[in-house]
Structures are given as C-alpha cells and as structure tokens.
Enzyme design. Structure first.
Site, PDB file in Angstrom:
ATOM      1  N   THR A 209      37.261  39.197  48.059  1.00 40.15           N
ATOM      2  CA  THR A 209      35.921  39.704  48.340  1.00 40.15           C
ATOM      3  C   THR A 209      35.677  39.623  49.838  1.00 40.15           C
ATOM      4  OG1 THR A 209      35.048  39.076  46.181  1.00 40.15           O
ATOM      5  CG2 THR A 209      33.453  39.339  47.961  1.00 40.15           C
TER       6      THR A 209
ATOM      7  N   LYS B  45      31.049  45.068  44.809  1.00 41.02           N
ATOM      8  CA  LYS B  45      31.070  43.609  44.679  1.00 41.02           C
ATOM      9  C   LYS B  45      29.862  43.001  45.402  1.00 41.02           C
ATOM     10  CE  LYS B  45      32.703  39.547  43.503  1.00 41.02           C
ATOM     11  NZ  LYS B  45      33.992  38.918  43.728  1.00 41.02           N
TER      12      LYS B  45
ATOM     13  N   LYS C 285      29.593  32.433  51.342  1.00 41.39           N
ATOM     14  CA  LYS C 285      30.420  33.337  52.164  1.00 41.39           C
ATOM     15  C   LYS C 285      30.139  34.793  51.782  1.00 41.39           C
ATOM     16  CE  LYS C 285      34.367  34.550  50.793  1.00 41.39           C
ATOM     17  NZ  LYS C 285      34.915  35.725  50.068  1.00 41.39           N
TER      18      LYS C 285
END
Lengths: 284, 284
Positions: free
Chosen positions: A92, A165, A233
């Site tokens: 990701t 995502k 993150k």
C-alpha cells in the site's frame, strides 16, 4: 512461468506459500534473510538479493511496507528484468509512487495491486486485490494473483489500485473511530457489553469491524489484526493525496491525529481497535 | 389483552397493524387524526384522545418523535391507567425522559423500548428492540413486542434501552461520516463507482450502511430510509447525555455540526446518506 516474490512479511510469506503450493517455479527474497528460512525448508528457492530473485522471472511480486521501500526494490530489480516481464506491487503506497515505479520498470509491465482482507485473508488465500494498470497485463497475471485472491478487480490505469486502497482506508479508519467511541460510551453508561454487541450488530449500526473486533477490544486484546502503525502510514498517504486535490478530510485528519497519539505511546504493533484506549479517556 | 397504540407515524402505523393482525384487541390514536384513517378502514378502533385510547388498556405503546411529546402523552394517559397496566415507550428519547415517564405513570409499570431496523424493519415486523425496565414486566410484554420484533434484548433498568439506542446512534452517525467521506473521495479520484462499491464491500471496510445506502447515495436518491432531521435530534440527546458525564465526543460533535448544516439548507426529510453532499464540497 517463473515467479519471484519479494517481501516475506505477515502478508507476503503466506501469499508466497500459496503460489508455491499451486506449482509455480518460485524464487523468494526478503531484506531480513531469516524470514525466508521456513520457505527454504519447504524447498522454495531463496535468492541472496532482490535483483537475483527477479532476474529472468516472468512475474515479479512485491509486498513491502512503504513508498521508499518499493522504489528501492524497483531500482534493484529493473536492470535484470527480462523483456515482457510483469512487475506487480501489492504494497500500500501512493498512486504517485505506483506511476513512478511503472516508469522505472518500463519497458517491463507494471500493475499496482494493493490488498484487502488482512492477515486472515493472506493465510486462507482469500484476499481482495484492487488492480491498476493495463487490462491485458492483468489477464496475463490472473493465474498468479488467483493463488491468493478471492476477488480481483480492475479499477483503471496504473495508480487506480492504490487510489481504491486509499478510499478503503478512509472507511476503515472512520468506522474504527465510530465503533470505538460508541463502545467506550456504552461501557461508561454501564451497559452489559455482550448484549450490547449483539443488539448493535443486529441492525443499522453493524460493520465488519464491529463483528470482527468488537469482542476482542472489549476484552483488551490488541495483538492480532491490522497494526495501527501501518494504518497511520496509510492515512499519511491519503492526506498527501487529498492535499494535492486541495482537500482536507475531517474524518481522516481526526483518525491520523488519534493514531499519532497512540504511536507516541509506543503502540505501533497494536491492532487498530486499540483506539478504544483514547476514547475511554474522553470519559475520564 | 387490550392494547392501545399511540402515535401512527412511519414506524408506528405498521407496528400497530402487526399487533392487530395477531388478533389483539387494539385501539389506536394519533395527534393528526387523518393518519388513523387506513387503520380505521381495517376495522381497528380509533380513539378521539390519547387518554381515551389508554383508559382501561392492559398495555399502552407510545411511538412519537421527541422527549416533550412523550411526556405530554404520558400526562394525558396517566390518570386513566388501570392498576397493573404496562406503558411501553418505543420513541427515541433521553434516558432521563424514560426515568421521568416511569415516575409519572407509577404505580403502572413502564418500559423504555427504542427500536432499530428502520421503516423496513417496522413494515416486515423484524425490528430489534432495546428494553430498559423490570424483567417481569418485560416477560408480560413479550407477546405484544413479538408482533413487530425479530429481537428483544433486555439491557437493564429503566433508561438502559435509551442508553443502548444512544450508543447505536453514535455508531450510525460515525459510520455515515466515514462512508460518505470515502465515497466522495473515490468519486473525485475518478474511480468507477460500481466496482468501487463491490471492492469495498468485500473486505474490512464493509458496513450495513455501505451495503444498504452506498448505491442509492451515488445515484442521488435520498428519499427513503432514516431522515437526517431525526438523526440530528438523536445526536442532540447523545450530546446532552455525554455532557452530563463531563465528556465531549468528537465523532458525535462533527456529525451533529454536519447535519445542522444540512438542516439549515432545509433537508430535514432527506436520508442521512445525503451527508455525501457536504463531503463532495470538500473537493470543490
């Protein structure tokens, strides 16, 4: 078809195992070599470098942590890629990093293919894959992705997988905010928590997160699931993407600040439902 | 057993119908008399006042909008309640109002019994009922509640039903914030929305709200479901409950402010997913 798998973390290791189980010729590599030991014992080839693993492979999969790791690995493998090779990044990262990676591997092909379904999904080979890139490249890659995926969805050009995502993580983070705040409120009101979970899950308040994490968070178990340091993150990526659109997203910003507080307390490895710790303090 | 049903709105009317269909002797009343016409045509007795309907009934159900409406109706019916009568309030009000209502109907019995499952649940008789009050009183009331409920959960003493509903509404409002912000982001990123809904619903981002309202909100349909003016009212109750505990709830406060903005634009009757209107403006 020769496959290379780079990055054997909590997700990557079981994914690589599924690929080997389906009979593909597989070579793996991990930055910390010890993590490859279990796969080596099963007879899977372990390379000494990312470049060695990828050299001559038909499909190279990456599963690493952050944007700079992806680009560092890409730079190590690009010189040895064979013509027509396909590089698939399941990490990701930002859509911009996906586009940059695609340029650096050209003329080899590139797909960004981040995952949903967590460690459970990786273990049982039932991940959902959100793919950006050329449709023909995806058709060629399907037999490999199907080793670990229950659902493969083509979302558009390179970067569209990562954009999807990002949207997914906005929902995940915002739902965690809602569920943890509500359950902390219910605890403070003295409601019987087991019945509360049953009632809430039976109606319009239900969510995957309540079903899968409601009982464990009320029991103070934060040791398995999705690490909050990784969600933090991901939310940083979302914030940067939104800022480039001139937007500030209130749900994202609130969740980012909350997870920053938990990180400052050293809770990187706790499950994201540990957010209930902060919500309980609202009633202190 | 003689039943009175007071308040024939979008929820109350189908609930009353289910009670009559099960063969109970039913008398209904509504503040706006015209709303009782359909039930009268089915042969159900319609009273001229709340007091007339409740006088001599074994079980009196209320389904009205707000705290002051509940207490006004309670004051109208209290003098005529027969000894041992049970008053059940299915409205969503504060736990304090529930305790006040219980005192005003004493020595008659009282249950607070707010609902989840929406207009769809009322129509198909599959509501979830969160009950506060005496356990024996609930046992006696079950045959009536089962006419319209799929699930009846005893949460504690008087007020515990309303406390549970408050927790439910925190989750509902916070999940709407997360889902609407994420989908507006996905639209702005140019992702194909039908595939996006499929991918998000297949993993850890899934929720009742995404499943039931995702497609309709992207299609700009806000005409059926849960009116945002009523959620705003419920969030006002939650804020007051939290403030009495010395707490400010960030998810609740953000949602309350957003729905206030939509109310200021005259959107009381729109479904709560109309929140996506505000989230789209973040990218304007």
């Amino acid at each position: 078809m020769r496959i290379a798998f780079l990055g054997l973390g909590a997700m990557g290791e079981p994914m690589a195992r599924h690929i080997a189980d389906k009979g593909f010729a597989l070579t793996v590599w991990n930055r910390t070599a010890a993590r490859a030991a279990a796969l080596a014992q099963r007879g899977i080839a372990v390379a000494a470098s990312a470049g060695d693993a990828a050299c001559g492979a038909d499909v190279v999969l990456l599963c690493v942590s952050a944007d700079r790791d992806v680009l560092a690995v890409i730079d190590q493998i690009a010189p040895g890629l064979k013509p027509g090779a396909i590089v698939i990044d399941t990490s990701t990262v930002s859509a911009d990093t996906a586009r940059e990676a695609a340029q650096r591997v050209a003329p080899a092909h590139f797909l960004d293919a981040p995952l949903s379904g967590g460690v459970e999904g990786a273990r049982n080979g039932r991940l959902s894959v959100m793919v950006g890139g050329n449709a023909t490249t995806l058709v060629q890659s399907r037999p490999v992705l199907e080793c670990f995926a229950a659902r493969i969805t083509h979302m558009g050009e390179v970067g569209a997988g990562q954009a999807t995502k990002a949207v997914n993580q906005v929902m995940v983070a915002g739902i965690a905010e809602a569920v943890c705040e509500a359950l902390a409120f219910g605890e403070r009101l003295g409601l019987p928590t087991e019945r509360l979970l049953g009632v809430l899950g039976a109606g319009a308040a239900n969510s995957w997160f309540l079903e899968k994490r409601g009982a464990s968070m009320l029991d103070e178990r934060f040791d398995s699931g999705f690490k909050l340091g990784l969600l933090h993150k991901d939310l940083g990526i979302v914030r940067a993407m939104a800022e480039r659109l001139g937007a500030h997203l209130p749900v994202v910003n609130a969740a980012y600040a909350d997870y920053q507080t938990l990180l400052d307390e050293g809770r990187f490895d706790e499950e994201i439902s540990a957010l209930i710790r902060l919500k309980r303090r609202l009633f202190a």
